[in-house]
Design a protein around this motif. Structure first.
Motif, short mmCIF file in Angstrom:
data_model
loop_
_atom_site.label_atom_id
_atom_site.label_comp_id
_atom_site.label_asym_id
_atom_site.label_seq_id
_atom_site.Cartn_x
_atom_site.Cartn_y
_atom_site.Cartn_z
N CYS A 321 0.86 -1.19 0.00
CA CYS A 321 0.00 0.00 0.00
C CYS A 321 0.90 1.24 0.00
O CYS A 321 1.66 1.46 0.95
CB CYS A 321 -0.89 0.01 1.24
N PRO A 322 0.82 2.07 -1.03
CA PRO A 322 1.71 3.25 -1.12
C PRO A 322 1.57 4.18 0.09
O PRO A 322 2.58 4.74 0.56
CB PRO A 322 1.24 3.95 -2.39
N GLY A 323 0.37 4.33 0.62
CA GLY A 323 0.17 5.23 1.75
C GLY A 323 0.81 4.73 3.03
O GLY A 323 1.29 5.51 3.85
N CYS A 324 0.80 3.39 3.22
CA CYS A 324 1.41 2.80 4.43
C CYS A 324 2.93 2.67 4.31
O CYS A 324 3.62 2.58 5.32
CB CYS A 324 0.78 1.44 4.72
N LEU A 325 3.42 2.67 3.08
CA LEU A 325 4.87 2.60 2.87
C LEU A 325 5.49 4.00 2.84
O LEU A 325 6.71 4.13 2.95
CB LEU A 325 5.18 1.88 1.56
N ALA A 326 4.66 5.02 2.70
CA ALA A 326 5.17 6.39 2.66
C ALA A 326 5.67 6.80 4.04
O ALA A 326 5.22 6.29 5.07
CB ALA A 326 4.06 7.34 2.22
N GLY A 327 6.61 7.73 4.06
CA GLY A 327 7.10 8.25 5.33
C GLY A 327 8.23 7.45 5.94
O GLY A 327 8.66 7.73 7.06
N ASN A 328 8.73 6.39 5.25
CA ASN A 328 9.87 5.64 5.78
C ASN A 328 11.12 6.51 5.78
O ASN A 328 11.37 7.24 4.82
CB ASN A 328 10.13 4.40 4.90
N GLN A 329 11.85 6.42 6.86
CA GLN A 329 13.09 7.20 6.95
C GLN A 329 14.22 6.45 6.24
O GLN A 329 14.29 5.25 6.28
CB GLN A 329 13.47 7.42 8.42
#
Length: 329
Positions: A321-329
């Motif tokens: 899911c692009p939204g759940c994978l977004a925000g990774n440091q």
């Protein structure tokens, strides 16, 4: 990679209620390798316990395994007879439940209850042999003053001691797989560690595979070899423990880690995941975690289809899911 002892494929388990169907487990697949500790983590209602009950076919009358295979030693447990399942359950796959008080008869001394369980599996044993075997088990799980405690009743044991008794009963047959379902619930931190250390020592000594089910990622981070993170009846991320803890990808996994009190700076506010898990009576459309996603980008979460579990690196899988994978440091 070590030998696979249990393989679960596309498991779907539902509860049939007067209000409709509750889809508790929705297409779960995983493997358990010989001699490892597999952690299954997630909030209450994520499907962890129902998955374990499905493996042992200990589901309520209202529950149905609607799809999938549970392969143990080349046999699909969803297709064997009740008699065959009783021979496997306890003998080869044992379970420690989260509430030992409800599993022990309050009117019978604990030693006698353990002896009766030994007698079920070893009917030729004489009374003296049963008592000696019970005493040996008590000592093996480190119950202090073991000989004296044989005659004690469940209410005379602390929560941690009762859990040790349940572990002793589960290990009578030296099972190949031990399922520990929230074994440290309602125990203080010190006793939690003692119980988990005991499970790990027995696992190492006996070579037993362990499925450790908990809502606390802080627990499995110390004991599991691999971790499956469950949400809304599905696995959202799976990896070796060190890999998952050092490089969590899914927003839910990161939220669980951020919720561990010990990882917060002293004096900083504790992080909590907002909202509640979804209603499993309603067929999800898109990403189930979207309404609670604060560490990714909910605007990018899938809305037209459910995300699939895909391998992003060797041994590390996550829902795409692009939204759940977004925000990774």
């Amino acid at each position: 990679m070590s030998e696979t002892i249990l393989k679960v494929e596309d498991l779907k388990t539902s509860f049939m209620t007067s209000s409709g169907e509750v889809q508790a487990v929705r297409g779960v697949s995983f493997e358990v390798h010989k001699g490892e500790i597999l952690g299954i983590v997630g909030e209450s209602g994520s499907g962890k316990s129902v998955t374990s009950m499905s493996i042992l076919r200990l589901l309520a009358d209202t529950a149905r395994i609607k799809n999938g295979k549970i392969e143990f030693e080349g046999t699909d447990l969803t297709k064997v007879s009740d008699k065959q399942m009783r021979e496997i359950r306890g003998q080869k796959i044992a379970m420690v439940f989260q509430d030992p008080m409800s599993s022990l008869n309050p009117l019978i001394p604990v030693g006698k209850q353990v002896a009766e369980m030994i007698h079920v599996h070893h009917p030729d044993m004489k009374r003296d042999e049963l008592q000696a075997a019970t005493l040996e088990l008590f000592r093996e799980v480190r119950i202090p003053e073991a000989e004296k405690r044989l005659k004690s009743y469940p209410h005379e044991f602390s929560g941690g001691m009762r859990q040790r008794v349940m572990i002793a009963m589960a290990l009578i047959t030296k099972p190949e797989i031990l399922i520990a379902d929230e074994p440290t619930t309602a125990l203080d931190v010190t006793v939690q560690k003692q119980v988990l250390d005991l499970i790990r020592k027995l696992q190492q000594d006996m070579g037993t595979s362990v499925i450790l089910i908990t809502h606390d990622l802080g627990v499995v981070r110390q004991y599991a070899d691999r971790i499956n993170v469950m949400y809304a009846g599905r696995i959202v991320e799976s990896a070796l423990a060190r890999e998952l803890l050092e490089h969590p990808r899914h927003a839910y996994t990161r939220a669980l880690m951020k919720s561990i009190p010990g990882l917060h700076a002293k004096g900083s506010p504790l992080y909590t995941i907002p909202g509640l898990p979804p209603n499993m009576m309603q067929e999800p459309c898109g990403c189930s975690f979207r309404p609670r996603n604060t560490l990714g980008n909910p605007e990018l979460c899938l809305t037209d289809r459910e995300p699939e579990l895909v391998e992003i690196s060797p041994g590390h899988s996550v829902q795409n899911c692009p939204g759940c994978l977004a925000g990774n440091q």
